[in-house]
Design an enzyme around this catalytic site. Sequence first.
Site, PDB file in Angstrom:
ATOM      1  N   ASN A 424       0.826  -1.210   0.000  1.00 22.89           N
ATOM      2  CA  ASN A 424       0.000   0.000   0.000  1.00 22.89           C
ATOM      3  C   ASN A 424       0.858   1.257   0.000  1.00 22.89           C
ATOM      4  O   ASN A 424       0.558   2.238  -0.684  1.00 22.89           O
ATOM      5  CB  ASN A 424      -0.917   0.001   1.222  1.00 22.89           C
ATOM      6  CG  ASN A 424      -2.208  -0.748   0.971  1.00 22.89           C
ATOM      7  OD1 ASN A 424      -2.615  -0.925  -0.178  1.00 22.89           O
ATOM      8  ND2 ASN A 424      -2.852  -1.214   2.021  1.00 22.89           N
ATOM      9  N   GLU A 459      -6.020  -7.397   5.274  1.00 22.05           N
ATOM     10  CA  GLU A 459      -5.443  -8.332   4.318  1.00 22.05           C
ATOM     11  C   GLU A 459      -5.566  -9.773   4.785  1.00 22.05           C
ATOM     12  O   GLU A 459      -4.885 -10.658   4.249  1.00 22.05           O
ATOM     13  CB  GLU A 459      -3.964  -7.986   4.064  1.00 22.05           C
ATOM     14  CG  GLU A 459      -3.030  -8.182   5.250  1.00 22.05           C
ATOM     15  CD  GLU A 459      -2.977  -6.965   6.172  1.00 22.05           C
ATOM     16  OE1 GLU A 459      -2.011  -6.859   6.924  1.00 22.05           O
ATOM     17  OE2 GLU A 459      -3.905  -6.121   6.113  1.00 22.05           O
TER      18      GLU A 459
END
Length: 686
Positions: A424, A459
Amino acid sequence: MSFFRTVKFRLIGLGIVLIVVGVLVRQFVMLPAVRDRVHEVVADAQLSIAALVAQDLADSLQMRRTLIGELAATLPPALVREPAQLAAWLGERERLSPLFDRGLRVLRPDGEPVTGSPRAIAGDASSLSAVSGADWFHAALGAEGPVIGRPHRVGADGAAIIVMAAALRDGGGRVLGVLAGELRLDKGGFLDDLQQTRLGASGGFLVVSPADKLFVASNDPAMVLQPTPAPGVNPLLDRAMAGYRGTGMMVDAQGEQELAAIAAVPDSGWLVVARMPAADVSQPVAELRRLLWRNSFGTMIGLSLILLVVMPRLLRSLTDAARSIREMAEGRRELAPLAVTRQDEVGDLLLGFNRLVTRLHDKEQALLQTLKQLDQLAGTDALTGAWNRRQFYDVVAQEVERSRRYRHPLALILLDVDLFKGINDRHGHVRGDEVLQTVAGCIRSALRKPDSLTRWGGEEFLVLLPETDLASAAVLAERARACVAAHPIAGVGRVTASFGVAELGDAESRDEWIARADAALYRAKQGGRNRVEADHSVAGSTAEQDGLVKLAWHTSYQSGDPELDAEHRELFDEINALWALIVAERPSGEICARIDALYRTMVHHFRDEERLLQRIGYPDLAAHVRMHEALAVKAEALIADFHRGGADFGALFTFLAHDMVAKHIVSQDRAYFPYLGAAVPERLPA
């Protein structure tokens, strides 16, 4: 109700509008398209005609040029000094081939005439009276073959002529003179037919010499041998002079638009232009336009009158139905089905109303179904399509209850994308979302139909595996891990995930079970990521009560080499998972796929083991390799039988449990343990 608000008025108005729109479309869309198409067809025809005329003109020029060349080659050199005999010789050839209407002449190298044919002598000789500076004369003296001169006018009548000439040479190649033939452009069958032919009412042909910038021939005599317009006056002609061949619009001397087709005259440099006034080409379209206007107005008036008479009759049943429904809505009439007397759109409308009346009680059920669908959507993760925790909690309670009631195994896999925060940070959240979607897809591809995928948070994903023990769950997790690692993501590259596996223990709560899987996931992270860790601390509630024969791993089987022991244990798990599928009577396709995977794992292990034995210098390596080859051949034969539909589960289990595990891994592999430095127990557990 006002007439102007009724359906009748609107339908009549719609009919008139459609007619008007149709007229406008035909006039301003279709007719221009038709006109363009007519222009294209006429242009193609003109281009074909121009090409034929150009070829005919080229043949005519070539025939005369060939004649001049042959006469110059066959004329006896001695006749040049005998004018009388030369004149007779020329007269005889002119009579046999009368292609030069102004006759043939022979000139000395200085331009003075020697003599000519009878036709040339009888005609006006002024055209050749001063030829020493003529272009064709000098070109003929220096050329090996015949040449064509520049069109020009001669004589008192200003006749437009063209001269073709060829040099006369003796046997040594010395120039003795020039043989010249003259022909008029407007007579003698050369260009006179072309200049008299018309295209359409007022169209015709032009012959242009770009090199001389002259009009060689034209239907308009005033244009013959006139210079072409200055650049910019006629763009299409300018393009033709520059090499364009085709069709287009050009402007004539009076400024009118013409459709022109341009073709080249081979071997001459001339152009043939077939032209026709654009007004002549568009005349049929103009007639069609006027006819459409008249017919359209007549049709509009007639249709309006017909609709005014017919529409009230056609819409009477609709009017009656509308009045009845309005009375029901106002309470002046009881709500009830209406009589259907027509099998058309009005009848369909009444049938729809009647069904609406009879199906009002279904409204509540439809609303409940909608709420159920909304509730289902509320249990799904929008990004990955997986379940969310709410949906998982609803399902897992039922699965736990079923597992304990029927003594069936139940396992779960908890996985986490490795180093996802760095993804990210480096690539942005959009790429991060793509990673999660790809990982979810890989996991789904490894699962079976009854398995379910849940996005646990961020995640993290959780997989619920009904009817699955720990060994089988570990195999599924390994398959999912390999799939994730093998799928690169555009702009990110390869990503990996770590997996923790746990089987539901007897009397264990849901949260304790998930906590053990989370602990196994943590060990996988600590062990280097991109790996699967199974939690063996709690035995499954069905481990010893489901009647399934399983291969149990024991520490005495360990060789002392971590990688080799891990591969041996993976083979144990693969065999147990395969046998679980067979006992559960899973579809043959799923069983065959698991057998193929087991075979690949076995062959891969053999290769790794052989490399290890070669590295440590094991003296019986050749014999051990032959054992591997024999096992592989036997496995291939069993797999081939399975794929042909001749499944023999007894033979398969004997091979796996006896030949592969008991005889080879547990017994024969122990022979090289001392070379690894491992402490080998003297006895194996019973």
